[in-house]
Write an enzyme that holds these catalytic residues in place. Structure first.
Site, PDB file in Angstrom:
ATOM      1  N   ASP A  83      24.158  60.810  29.814  1.00  0.00           N
ATOM      2  CA  ASP A  83      25.271  60.017  29.287  1.00  0.00           C
ATOM      3  C   ASP A  83      26.074  59.383  30.424  1.00  0.00           C
ATOM      4  OD1 ASP A  83      26.908  58.907  27.428  1.00  0.00           O
ATOM      5  OD2 ASP A  83      27.901  60.764  26.834  1.00  0.00           O
ATOM      6  N   SER A 126      19.004  57.854  20.753  1.00  0.00           N
ATOM      7  CA  SER A 126      19.245  58.573  19.492  1.00  0.00           C
ATOM      8  C   SER A 126      19.074  57.626  18.309  1.00  0.00           C
ATOM      9  CB  SER A 126      20.675  59.137  19.482  1.00  0.00           C
ATOM     10  OG  SER A 126      21.604  58.081  19.352  1.00  0.00           O
ATOM     11  N   ASN A 155      21.822  55.298  18.183  1.00  0.00           N
ATOM     12  CA  ASN A 155      21.878  54.227  19.197  1.00  0.00           C
ATOM     13  C   ASN A 155      21.430  52.867  18.651  1.00  0.00           C
ATOM     14  OD1 ASN A 155      20.994  56.344  22.042  1.00  0.00           O
ATOM     15  ND2 ASN A 155      22.994  55.626  21.368  1.00  0.00           N
ATOM     16  N   ARG A 189      29.891  67.427  23.891  1.00  0.00           N
ATOM     17  CA  ARG A 189      29.353  67.470  22.522  1.00  0.00           C
ATOM     18  C   ARG A 189      27.843  67.620  22.565  1.00  0.00           C
ATOM     19  NH1 ARG A 189      32.713  62.989  22.346  1.00  0.00           N
ATOM     20  NH2 ARG A 189      30.968  61.592  22.789  1.00  0.00           N
ATOM     21  N   SER A 233      26.036  66.060  19.956  1.00  0.00           N
ATOM     22  CA  SER A 233      25.629  64.737  19.462  1.00  0.00           C
ATOM     23  C   SER A 233      24.273  64.687  18.759  1.00  0.00           C
ATOM     24  CB  SER A 233      25.642  63.707  20.601  1.00  0.00           C
ATOM     25  OG  SER A 233      26.925  63.579  21.115  1.00  0.00           O
TER      26      SER A 233
HETATM   27  C1  FPP Z   1      23.686  56.979  27.596  1.00  0.00           C
HETATM   28  O1  FPP Z   1      24.638  56.247  28.323  1.00  0.00           O
HETATM   29  C2  FPP Z   1      22.321  56.573  27.896  1.00  0.00           C
HETATM   30  C3  FPP Z   1      21.404  56.043  27.021  1.00  0.00           C
HETATM   31  C4  FPP Z   1      21.728  55.808  25.596  1.00  0.00           C
HETATM   32  C5  FPP Z   1      20.058  55.621  27.435  1.00  0.00           C
HETATM   33  C6  FPP Z   1      19.378  56.459  28.485  1.00  0.00           C
HETATM   34  C7  FPP Z   1      18.259  55.676  29.059  1.00  0.00           C
HETATM   35  C8  FPP Z   1      17.844  55.683  30.357  1.00  0.00           C
HETATM   36  C9  FPP Z   1      18.418  56.565  31.386  1.00  0.00           C
HETATM   37  C10 FPP Z   1      16.782  54.745  30.844  1.00  0.00           C
HETATM   38  C11 FPP Z   1      15.406  54.818  30.241  1.00  0.00           C
HETATM   39  C12 FPP Z   1      14.833  56.159  30.087  1.00  0.00           C
HETATM   40  C13 FPP Z   1      13.617  56.550  30.470  1.00  0.00           C
HETATM   41  C14 FPP Z   1      13.180  57.897  30.018  1.00  0.00           C
HETATM   42  C15 FPP Z   1      12.711  55.772  31.338  1.00  0.00           C
HETATM   43  P1  FPP Z   1      25.688  55.346  27.508  1.00  0.00           P
HETATM   44  O2  FPP Z   1      25.109  53.990  27.359  1.00  0.00           O
HETATM   45  O3  FPP Z   1      26.044  56.030  26.223  1.00  0.00           O
HETATM   46  O4  FPP Z   1      26.896  55.339  28.503  1.00  0.00           O
HETATM   47  P2  FPP Z   1      28.459  55.279  28.100  1.00  0.00           P
HETATM   48  O5  FPP Z   1      28.746  56.515  27.322  1.00  0.00           O
HETATM   49  O6  FPP Z   1      29.124  55.251  29.427  1.00  0.00           O
HETATM   50  O7  FPP Z   1      28.654  54.033  27.299  1.00  0.00           O
END
Ligand code: FPP
Length: 254
Positions: free
Chosen positions: A25, A70, A73, A199, A201
């Site tokens: 996150d 998720s 998302n 959390r 989540s």
């Molecule tokens: C949460 O940060 C992150 C995600 C929803 C996506 C995670 C994806 C990657 C790290 C890249 C691709 C993965 C692989 C396995 C190659 P957020 O966007 O919720 O951040 P925020 O809470 O600061 O808005």
């Protein structure tokens, strides 16, 4: 590097969790702090995926589950979800050789069939290509929702009861576990969540019943090997009692 970090964090190699799960996150906030678009954070988050996977493999973790996307998302702007899916496809192709040379077997949980076709093809190829690898299994949770996973398991069991293939009295914790998408994996001993959110989540809620939870304020793109080892060290300091008393554990009571 390996010995140095293991020593620095005084990790006990006899107490390494078999399964670590991570809620990655803080990518968006990391990008915003740098005045960049959210996808810049996700792109940099891939480096942290590499670090966590490599650190986990080095110390002998057998399963690493990452919450990559998720079910919720999908509510994000189309621009971001499309960019995330493109990033996933690109990362799979870029990393495939390295996954193979490092003994990583790829697996997924979640509604993979709702992902774009290009994603499904890349995943299928990578899963097939890595299926004989034995060092560590990387499980990507994609379009995953724990409540949905449990609901689907209940539906399947109910159908079997209706068809006379299952006695309702046979439904117990082990049977429910065997109907989940994680049926072939042990429950995680450790869950890490970055970015200061405390959390779960909708992630692995059944499987996390006895899991140690580790929360850190570090944003995912800044999460490096040393941060992973720190989480393992923290885990090793804890006493896992599974409902027993400390005395029972000391006396090795059944
Ligand atoms: C949460 O940060 C992150 C995600 C929803 C996506 C995670 C994806 C990657 C790290 C890249 C691709 C993965 C692989 C396995 C190659 P957020 O966007 O919720 O951040 P925020 O809470 O600061 O808005």
């Amino acid at each position: 590097m390996k010995a140095f970090l293991m020593e620095e964090f005084k990790l006990d190699k006899n107490n390494i969790p078999k399964h670590v799960a991570i809620i990655m996150d803080g990518n968006g906030r990391w990008a915003k702090k740098k005045g960049e678009l959210r996808i810049f954070g996700h792109t940099n988050g891939v480096g942290s995926v590499r670090e966590a996977l490599s650190a986990a493999g080095e110390i002998g973790v057998k399963f690493l589950t990452l919450y990559a996307f998720s079910s919720e998302n999908w509510r994000r702007p189309k621009e971001e979800t499309s960019a995330l899916m493109d990033l996933l496809v690109q990362s799979i192709y870029n990393e495939l050789d390295d996954l193979n040379s490092n003994g990583v077997k790829l697996a997924t949980i979640g509604d993979v069939e709702v992902l774009p076709k290009s994603c499904q093809i890349a995943l299928k190829k990578a899963i097939e290509s890595t299926k004989s690898n034995k060092k560590i299994t990387l499980i990507l949770a994609l379009s995953y929702s724990s409540r949905r996973e449990i609901s689907l398991a209940v539906q399947k069991m109910a159908q079997k009861v209706m068809n006379g293939q299952l006695e309702y009295t046979a439904i117990n914790e082990d049977l429910i576990s065997s109907y989940l998408s994680t049926a072939n994996y042990p429950d995680p001993e450790l869950l890490i969540r970055t970015s200061g959110e405390n959390r779960v989540s909708n992630f692995l809620m059944w499987q996390l019943a006895y899991t140690e939870l580790y929360f850190t304020k570090i944003l995912w793109p800044d999460f490096k090997k040393k941060n992973f080892y720190k989480a393992i060290y923290d885990y090793q300091k804890r006493e896992r009692r599974f409902g027993k008393t400390s005395e029972q554990l000391l006396n090795n009571d059944a």
